[in-house]
Design a protein around this motif. Structure first.
Motif, PDB file in Angstrom:
ATOM      1  N   GLY A  75     -53.474 -23.476  23.595  1.00 40.36           N
ATOM      2  CA  GLY A  75     -52.611 -22.620  22.787  1.00 40.36           C
ATOM      3  C   GLY A  75     -51.217 -22.374  23.334  1.00 40.36           C
ATOM      4  O   GLY A  75     -50.549 -21.428  22.929  1.00 40.36           O
ATOM      5  N   TYR A  76     -50.752 -23.211  24.248  1.00 39.64           N
ATOM      6  CA  TYR A  76     -49.408 -23.036  24.788  1.00 39.64           C
ATOM      7  C   TYR A  76     -48.354 -23.559  23.808  1.00 39.64           C
ATOM      8  O   TYR A  76     -48.600 -24.474  23.043  1.00 39.64           O
ATOM      9  N   SER A  77     -47.177 -22.958  23.869  1.00 38.93           N
ATOM     10  CA  SER A  77     -46.061 -23.448  23.059  1.00 38.93           C
ATOM     11  C   SER A  77     -45.448 -24.662  23.752  1.00 38.93           C
ATOM     12  O   SER A  77     -45.721 -24.941  24.921  1.00 38.93           O
ATOM     13  N   GLN A  78     -44.592 -25.372  23.023  1.00 40.80           N
ATOM     14  CA  GLN A  78     -43.944 -26.541  23.602  1.00 40.80           C
ATOM     15  C   GLN A  78     -43.067 -26.152  24.792  1.00 40.80           C
ATOM     16  O   GLN A  78     -43.015 -26.860  25.798  1.00 40.80           O
ATOM     17  N   LYS A  79     -42.419 -25.020  24.699  1.00 35.88           N
ATOM     18  CA  LYS A  79     -41.573 -24.550  25.793  1.00 35.88           C
ATOM     19  C   LYS A  79     -42.415 -24.218  27.031  1.00 35.88           C
ATOM     20  O   LYS A  79     -42.045 -24.552  28.154  1.00 35.88           O
ATOM     21  N   GLU A  80     -43.560 -23.579  26.818  1.00 33.23           N
ATOM     22  CA  GLU A  80     -44.448 -23.248  27.933  1.00 33.23           C
ATOM     23  C   GLU A  80     -45.007 -24.520  28.579  1.00 33.23           C
ATOM     24  O   GLU A  80     -45.115 -24.607  29.803  1.00 33.23           O
ATOM     25  N   ILE A  81     -45.342 -25.499  27.752  1.00 35.62           N
ATOM     26  CA  ILE A  81     -45.845 -26.773  28.278  1.00 35.62           C
ATOM     27  C   ILE A  81     -44.769 -27.453  29.122  1.00 35.62           C
ATOM     28  O   ILE A  81     -45.057 -27.999  30.189  1.00 35.62           O
ATOM     29  N   ILE A  84     -44.780 -25.735  32.428  1.00 38.94           N
ATOM     30  CA  ILE A  84     -45.984 -26.062  33.200  1.00 38.94           C
ATOM     31  C   ILE A  84     -45.894 -27.462  33.794  1.00 38.94           C
ATOM     32  O   ILE A  84     -46.202 -27.673  34.967  1.00 38.94           O
ATOM     33  N   LEU A  85     -45.465 -28.424  32.986  1.00 41.39           N
ATOM     34  CA  LEU A  85     -45.425 -29.815  33.421  1.00 41.39           C
ATOM     35  C   LEU A  85     -44.091 -30.218  34.054  1.00 41.39           C
ATOM     36  O   LEU A  85     -43.919 -31.368  34.461  1.00 41.39           O
ATOM     37  N   LYS A  86     -43.150 -29.276  34.076  1.00 38.33           N
ATOM     38  CA  LYS A  86     -41.822 -29.535  34.638  1.00 38.33           C
ATOM     39  C   LYS A  86     -41.160 -30.727  33.959  1.00 38.33           C
ATOM     40  O   LYS A  86     -40.692 -31.674  34.593  1.00 38.33           O
ATOM     41  N   LEU A  87     -41.162 -30.657  32.625  1.00 43.76           N
ATOM     42  CA  LEU A  87     -40.557 -31.694  31.792  1.00 43.76           C
ATOM     43  C   LEU A  87     -39.564 -31.050  30.841  1.00 43.76           C
ATOM     44  O   LEU A  87     -39.699 -29.877  30.506  1.00 43.76           O
ATOM     45  N   PRO A  88     -38.593 -31.813  30.340  1.00 42.86           N
ATOM     46  CA  PRO A  88     -37.718 -31.295  29.294  1.00 42.86           C
ATOM     47  C   PRO A  88     -38.523 -31.063  28.008  1.00 42.86           C
ATOM     48  O   PRO A  88     -39.500 -31.766  27.739  1.00 42.86           O
ATOM     49  N   VAL A  89     -38.119 -30.078  27.213  1.00 44.67           N
ATOM     50  CA  VAL A  89     -38.810 -29.765  25.964  1.00 44.67           C
ATOM     51  C   VAL A  89     -38.810 -30.982  25.036  1.00 44.67           C
ATOM     52  O   VAL A  89     -39.802 -31.255  24.354  1.00 44.67           O
ATOM     53  N   GLY A  90     -37.729 -31.721  25.011  1.00 46.11           N
ATOM     54  CA  GLY A  90     -37.652 -32.928  24.181  1.00 46.11           C
ATOM     55  C   GLY A  90     -38.713 -33.960  24.558  1.00 46.11           C
ATOM     56  O   GLY A  90     -39.292 -34.618  23.688  1.00 46.11           O
ATOM     57  N   THR A  91     -38.978 -34.094  25.838  1.00 40.92           N
ATOM     58  CA  THR A  91     -40.022 -35.015  26.294  1.00 40.92           C
ATOM     59  C   THR A  91     -41.395 -34.542  25.833  1.00 40.92           C
ATOM     60  O   THR A  91     -42.222 -35.336  25.390  1.00 40.92           O
ATOM     61  N   VAL A  92     -41.622 -33.234  25.927  1.00 44.42           N
ATOM     62  CA  VAL A  92     -42.889 -32.665  25.460  1.00 44.42           C
ATOM     63  C   VAL A  92     -43.063 -32.934  23.972  1.00 44.42           C
ATOM     64  O   VAL A  92     -44.131 -33.364  23.525  1.00 44.42           O
ATOM     65  N   LYS A  93     -42.000 -32.712  23.198  1.00 42.75           N
ATOM     66  CA  LYS A  93     -42.079 -32.932  21.750  1.00 42.75           C
ATOM     67  C   LYS A  93     -42.373 -34.386  21.423  1.00 42.75           C
ATOM     68  O   LYS A  93     -43.206 -34.678  20.569  1.00 42.75           O
ATOM     69  N   SER A  94     -41.694 -35.308  22.091  1.00 44.95           N
ATOM     70  CA  SER A  94     -41.904 -36.726  21.787  1.00 44.95           C
ATOM     71  C   SER A  94     -43.290 -37.188  22.224  1.00 44.95           C
ATOM     72  O   SER A  94     -43.948 -37.954  21.516  1.00 44.95           O
ATOM     73  N   LEU A  96     -45.938 -35.290  22.440  1.00 41.84           N
ATOM     74  CA  LEU A  96     -46.879 -34.663  21.512  1.00 41.84           C
ATOM     75  C   LEU A  96     -46.941 -35.458  20.214  1.00 41.84           C
ATOM     76  O   LEU A  96     -48.021 -35.764  19.707  1.00 41.84           O
ATOM     77  N   TYR A  97     -45.784 -35.839  19.704  1.00 37.64           N
ATOM     78  CA  TYR A  97     -45.725 -36.634  18.478  1.00 37.64           C
ATOM     79  C   TYR A  97     -46.428 -37.973  18.653  1.00 37.64           C
ATOM     80  O   TYR A  97     -47.264 -38.364  17.840  1.00 37.64           O
ATOM     81  N   ARG A  98     -46.081 -38.682  19.728  1.00 37.51           N
ATOM     82  CA  ARG A  98     -46.682 -40.000  19.965  1.00 37.51           C
ATOM     83  C   ARG A  98     -48.181 -39.886  20.218  1.00 37.51           C
ATOM     84  O   ARG A  98     -48.962 -40.732  19.770  1.00 37.51           O
ATOM     85  N   GLY A  99     -48.584 -38.864  20.944  1.00 46.32           N
ATOM     86  CA  GLY A  99     -50.005 -38.663  21.209  1.00 46.32           C
ATOM     87  C   GLY A  99     -50.791 -38.391  19.943  1.00 46.32           C
ATOM     88  O   GLY A  99     -51.878 -38.933  19.741  1.00 46.32           O
ATOM     89  N   LEU A 100     -50.249 -37.532  19.073  1.00 41.32           N
ATOM     90  CA  LEU A 100     -50.927 -37.231  17.811  1.00 41.32           C
ATOM     91  C   LEU A 100     -50.969 -38.456  16.900  1.00 41.32           C
ATOM     92  O   LEU A 100     -51.964 -38.692  16.208  1.00 41.32           O
ATOM     93  N   LEU A 101     -49.902 -39.228  16.909  1.00 41.83           N
ATOM     94  CA  LEU A 101     -49.864 -40.460  16.110  1.00 41.83           C
ATOM     95  C   LEU A 101     -50.932 -41.447  16.599  1.00 41.83           C
ATOM     96  O   LEU A 101     -51.678 -42.020  15.804  1.00 41.83           O
ATOM     97  N   THR A 102     -51.028 -41.594  17.898  1.00 46.31           N
ATOM     98  CA  THR A 102     -52.034 -42.482  18.482  1.00 46.31           C
ATOM     99  C   THR A 102     -53.444 -41.966  18.208  1.00 46.31           C
ATOM    100  O   THR A 102     -54.336 -42.739  17.862  1.00 46.31           O
ATOM    101  N   LEU A 103     -53.629 -40.656  18.333  1.00 47.77           N
ATOM    102  CA  LEU A 103     -54.937 -40.056  18.060  1.00 47.77           C
ATOM    103  C   LEU A 103     -55.345 -40.277  16.612  1.00 47.77           C
ATOM    104  O   LEU A 103     -56.498 -40.588  16.322  1.00 47.77           O
ATOM    105  N   ARG A 104     -54.394 -40.151  15.705  1.00 46.96           N
ATOM    106  CA  ARG A 104     -54.679 -40.393  14.288  1.00 46.96           C
ATOM    107  C   ARG A 104     -55.141 -41.838  14.077  1.00 46.96           C
ATOM    108  O   ARG A 104     -56.095 -42.100  13.353  1.00 46.96           O
ATOM    109  N   LYS A 105     -54.461 -42.783  14.719  1.00 41.89           N
ATOM    110  CA  LYS A 105     -54.844 -44.191  14.581  1.00 41.89           C
ATOM    111  C   LYS A 105     -56.236 -44.439  15.151  1.00 41.89           C
ATOM    112  O   LYS A 105     -57.010 -45.209  14.589  1.00 41.89           O
TER     113      LYS A 105
END
Length: 115
Positions: A75-81, A84-94, A96-105
């Protein structure tokens, strides 16, 4: 007493067993007193669907899996993630998008899983 996970390959099964035991514990605490047979009111297919999704999630690369777990299971937000992971928010967003796309496939049974 907890055991140290000596091999990385056992970590996921260890986390899954903790998750299942915690769900059982929560269920026992919430179980209505009048319910004799839990199968009467529970839809087993819901649990099977969730288990299948967890198995599909296990097929993702670690960089996508950890972000999806933090977002949708913890339940963490993208900013919190990002913090936590010491990554830029843009990297988290991309990721997350790619992971969900792959999971859907994976869920849809697609042959081309590479993103």
């Amino acid at each position: 007493m907890t055991k140290l996970v000596k091999e990385d390959s056992y970590f996921e099964s260890w986390v899954t067993s903790i998750f299942i035991n915690e769900c059982r514990s929560i269920y026992r605490k919430r179980k209505p007193k009048g319910m004799e047979n839990p199968e009467d009111s529970l839809d087993i297919s819901q649990f099977q669907n969730k288990l299948e999704i967890l198995e599909d999630l296990d097929q993702l690369d670690q960089i996508y899996k950890e972000i999806i777990i933090l977002k949708y299971l913890q339940g963490y937000s993208q900013k919190e993630i990002a913090i936590i992971l010491k990554l830029p928010v843009g990297t988290v967003k991309s990721r997350l998008y790619r992971g969900l796309l792959t999971l859907r496939k994976i869920i849809e049974g697609g042959e081309d899983i590479e993103v």
